[in-house]
Write an enzyme that holds these catalytic residues in place. Structure first.
Site, mmCIF file in Angstrom:
data_model
loop_
_atom_site.group_PDB
_atom_site.id
_atom_site.type_symbol
_atom_site.label_atom_id
_atom_site.label_comp_id
_atom_site.label_asym_id
_atom_site.label_seq_id
_atom_site.Cartn_x
_atom_site.Cartn_y
_atom_site.Cartn_z
ATOM 1 N N GLU A 410 68.669 -62.696 -0.687
ATOM 2 C CA GLU A 410 69.856 -63.538 -0.823
ATOM 3 C C GLU A 410 70.151 -63.879 -2.285
ATOM 4 O O GLU A 410 70.501 -65.008 -2.629
ATOM 5 C CB GLU A 410 69.698 -64.813 0.008
ATOM 6 C CG GLU A 410 69.582 -64.536 1.494
ATOM 7 C CD GLU A 410 69.462 -65.793 2.348
ATOM 8 O OE1 GLU A 410 69.431 -66.898 1.782
ATOM 9 O OE2 GLU A 410 69.410 -65.669 3.586
ATOM 10 N N GLU A 518 66.479 -60.728 8.115
ATOM 11 C CA GLU A 518 66.197 -62.125 8.463
ATOM 12 C C GLU A 518 67.132 -62.536 9.588
ATOM 13 O O GLU A 518 68.345 -62.326 9.495
ATOM 14 C CB GLU A 518 66.373 -63.018 7.241
ATOM 15 C CG GLU A 518 65.874 -64.437 7.413
ATOM 16 C CD GLU A 518 65.860 -65.183 6.074
ATOM 17 O OE1 GLU A 518 65.339 -64.622 5.092
ATOM 18 O OE2 GLU A 518 66.393 -66.303 6.015
#
Length: 824
Positions: A410, A518
């Protein structure tokens, strides 16, 4: 849960020549430049053995600079010192000190000389002590600086929290992590490989020698050998490539995680002057855009979980028994893969994954040049990213469990408008390491070029160091315009969440394999149930609005999740129904310290785990067991059966390998439920009456399983259940003792909050206590703990001696419990 029964060596060396340097240290949570001097008086300092995390010993406070995101525990600056003698046998040898990790900004001194500083708290690193050693007394000192916080989005720990080693070598030797067993082609019938060995000669004179490499099978047979002549100049280095092959291999797999030994010997003048043994396993991987993942030709989903590095009440301290317990609990749930979020893992984790047959996504960074917290790694990235990435890949590339490299999680470089400092043209070229005018960026502010080229640089570096594994990144921007995707450098497309975008991956990224790096981010508190269970509670989309629940709890019905995520069942259905999705890594396998989404203080640890911080499974654990272990019959009834008379209670049952489930209350049928094809549970709503609740699953009319929940009466006794009744007398081995408050019939009392006092006698000590509560502000280092929904945990550690460890637990008004652990 089954009893963990593993014969575990206490430590996992990344180099077979290493010897432990963990014992005999002194520590002070203070700071002075004088502390590096060899003559400094440290006699009043605390004596301890490494690994060590000073933060976990501290008190929770909303005023600690780490914030609740970092676990609300203290930081600071600490010093470690160790005095040791240099024996005569070391004369003419090279001596290295190896650190598996220290958080963070670790500066190392030998006899007052500064060797260097390593900023990244998750990097392994080494220093040559040789020039500054002398016969007799020597002092190594380490300053660890974790004062500037917040620098992490989760609990980092403080100190030398991983193992420390010494290597004493001949000046002509194989370098640290200097053997790469490159698997060029592996099939069911033959292995073609190249052993690449880096050799150093630190002596002033040139040397002639030979390098012999043997491939040794699990049965102890040498199946391939290669010998190469060596000629090195003084102060010179050499890389030797030895192509080798053998037939009829025994392949490493999740069902048969067997390993070979690669034994490398340097011989000169008829003597072996260096020998290094590298363990590895041979297997072949396939990542297909339509069919997903396969190992050795067998298609399988990556049934993975994300794991942070802390061990609950032990903090960041690396302990092999603690990691083994976590991994076995995950394996018994059906998990076959681990993502090391979001940093280089401890060597012990990879050693265990190798031996247990777990697949690993090995991750490097949580941020690149754009910061996520005020003092995080972004400030060091420009100078250190190449060294940190290289050291991770070179250290870990022989592990058969590692199947994918992740270069980031991220990172804010996915977007052009991320809120971070804008790079100048000069800064961009420095980071990208462009040395030729034709490679320079065309214009200032070209964020697409900077971000995409940086992605390409990191991916290319990884593939150059290891061409045998694919590269991905965990991306929370699913749009193809994401700069990481636009770089074209990622071998595998990785999404963090964004389930609604899954279906368009084949269209948006044609020919690219896809994995959910994820997933889920469901929120649950073990033992807490929010009804009605068919209502979904989602954290409000405005980040400045807190999730409102005065109990600071989230429901265990799988009906609470963050807005960017999904329920456990919701993502499971998408992954199972689409072959092109290789699998998922659920956020997270265990609760972890810090990041207590969706709450703030007094919450100080996460709600995301399938298992709580103490290691007690939440109910969703059995949904995964249901789906990921089809060979195992599963029937799990929830919730507990202690409610107010007449209260409507929603009863769920997770099950598999059956057509239907019938529920009985005090012998009366409450109806039969069959799967609806949409969810992985069946449920009933009925008014509470005390007694016995029984679920019976059937297939073809025949009973498969039954599960029973009974109304508990008043708390009567303490029940202690160790996961291991026998541990090693090595000073590190652990027994995790489950503590339950039960009634006179042995039923768990689900509302019990009794304070339990612990006593440990003999060759062991209380290493920590917990109860799984995300809001408990009780210290982890204490002789007592309140039960949380009827349960607590005691961790007993061996002190290095053999004998019987006597454990007792008591609480006013309850029957005491005692038992013995044997250490030998």
């Amino acid at each position: 849960m089954s009893v963990l029964a593993l014969a575990l060596p206490a430590l996992a060396r990344t180099d077979s020549r290493e010897v432990s340097f963990n014992k005999g240290w002194r520590f002070s949570l203070s700071d002075s430049p004088a502390m590096s001097a060899p003559g400094y008086d440290d006699s009043s300092w605390r004596s301890l053995s490494l690994p060590h995390d000073w933060a976990i010993e501290g008190k929770f406070s909303k005023d600690n600079p780490s914030g609740t995101g970092g676990g609300a525990l203290p930081g600071g600056v600490g010093w470690y010192r160790k005095t040791f003698d240099v024996p005569a046998s070391w004369k003419g040898k090279d001596v290295y000190i190896d650190f598996d990790g220290a958080y963070m900004n670790a500066t190392v001194y030998i006899n007052g000389h500064e060797l260097g500083t390593r900023p990244y708290g998750y990097a392994s690193f080494s220093y040559d002590l040789t020039p500054w050693l002398h016969p007799g007394r020597n002092v190594v000192a380490v300053r660890v600086d974790n004062a500037e916080q917040p620098n992490s989005r989760w609990y980092s720990g403080c100190g030398i929290y991983r193992n420390v080693w010494l290597r004493v070598l001949d000046p002509l030797h194989i370098a640290l992590w200097g053997t790469f067993v490159r698997q060029d082609k592996v099939t069911d019938s033959k292995v073609d490989l190249t052993v690449i060995t880096d050799i150093d000669n630190t002596g002033k004179k040139g040397k002639k020698a030979t390098l012999t490499t043997d491939i040794v099978s699990p049965d102890g047979l040498v199946v391939a050998t290669a010998t190469s002549p060596l000629r090195l100049k003084g102060k010179g280095s050499l890389t030797v490539e030895q192509p080798m092959a053998f037939v009829n291999p025994r392949l490493w797999s999740v069902k048969d995680p067997v390993r070979y030994k690669v034994v490398s010997r340097i011989e000169a003048d008829g003597e072996t002057i260096d020998e290094l043994t590298t363990k590895t396993g041979f297997r072949y991987l396939s990542f297909d855009a339509q069919k997903g993942f396969s190992l050795n030709g067998e298609r399988m989903k990556l049934n993975g979980v994300c794991l942070h590095h802390d061990a609950g009440a032990l903090g960041a301290v690396v302990n092999k028994a603690a990691i083994a317990r976590q991994l076995k609990i995950m394996q018994e749930m059906g998990a076959n893969a681990i993502r090391s979020t979001h940093n280089p893992p401890a060597p012990e984790l990879l050693e265990l994954c190798d031996s247990l047959g777990l697949l690993v996504m090995n991750e490097t960074f949580d941020m690149w040049r754009k910061k996520k917290t005020a003092h995080d790694y972004a400030r060091y990235f420009p100078e250190w990213h190449e060294k940190d990435l290289r050291d991770l890949v070179v250290r870990d590339r022989n592990h058969p469990s590692v199947i994918i490299w992740s270069i980031g999680n991220e990172v804010l470089e996915q977007w052009s408008d991320a809120k971070a400092d804008t790079l100048s043209l000069q800064q961009a070229n420095l980071i990208l390491n462009f040395g030729h005018e034709k490679d320079m960026l065309a214009s200032e502010g070209d964020s697409l070029s900077v971000n995409s080229l940086l992605t390409k640089k990191l991916a290319d570096m990884t593939r150059e160091l290891d061409p045998t594994r694919p590269v991905t990144a965990g991306c929370n921007e699913p749009d193809p315009g994401n700069h990481l995707f636009r770089s074209g450098a990622l071998d595998i497309i990785g999404f963090n969440y964004h389930d609604d975008w899954f279906k368009d991956v084949p269209k948006n990224f044609p020919g690219k394999p896809f994995v959910v790096t994820e997933s889920v981010s469901a929120l649950q508190t073990r033992g807490y149930y929010r009804m009605p269970s068919d209502s979904m509670y989602v954290w409000p989309k405005r980040w400045d609005i807190p999730f409102e629940d005065p109990s600071f709890s989230c429901s265990s019905y799988d009906n609470c999740h963050v807005p960017w995520g999904n329920s456990h069942e919701g993502t499971m259905r998408l992954v199972e129904d689409n072959d092109f999705i290789m699998g998922q890594f659920v956020w997270t396998g265990f609760d972890y310290l810090g990041e207590p989404t969706p709450f703030g203080w007094p919450a100080r640890s996460s709600y995301f785990g399938i298992v709580d911080l103490a290691g007690f499974p939440k109910d969703s654990y059995y949904m995964y067991q249901n789906r990921w272990m089809p060979e195992k019959n599963v029937l799990h009834l929830l919730p507990h059966w202690n409610w107010k008379e007449g209260q409507d209670v929603d009863v769920w049952a997770y099950f598999n390998n059956a057509d239907e489930v019938e529920l009985f209350l005090n012998g009366e049928s409450q109806g039969v439920r069959k799967p609806d094809g949409k969810s992985y549970h069946v449920w009933w709503r009925l008014p509470f009456r005390p007694g016995e609740l029984v679920a019976v699953s059937r297939k073809g009319g025949k009973e498969v399983m039954r599960d029973t929940v009974r109304t508990a009466s008043e708390p009567y006794a303490i029940r202690l259940t160790p996961d291991r009744k026998e541990i090693a007398a090595d000073g590190t081995d652990l027994s995790y003792i489950s503590v339950e408050i039960v009634d006179k019939d042995g039923n768990l009392c689900p509302w019990a909050e009794n304070l339990v006092e612990f006593k440990v006698e003999g060759p062991g000590f209380n290493a920590g206590v917990d109860n799984g509560s995300p809001i408990s502000l009780e210290p982890f280092k204490a002789d007592n703990r309140k039960a949380f929904y009827g349960k607590a945990l005691l961790i007993v550690q061996n002190d290095g001696k053999s004998g019987d460890i006597k454990v007792s637990a008591s609480s006013p008004g309850l029957k005491e419990s005692n038992f013995t652990i044997t250490s030998k």
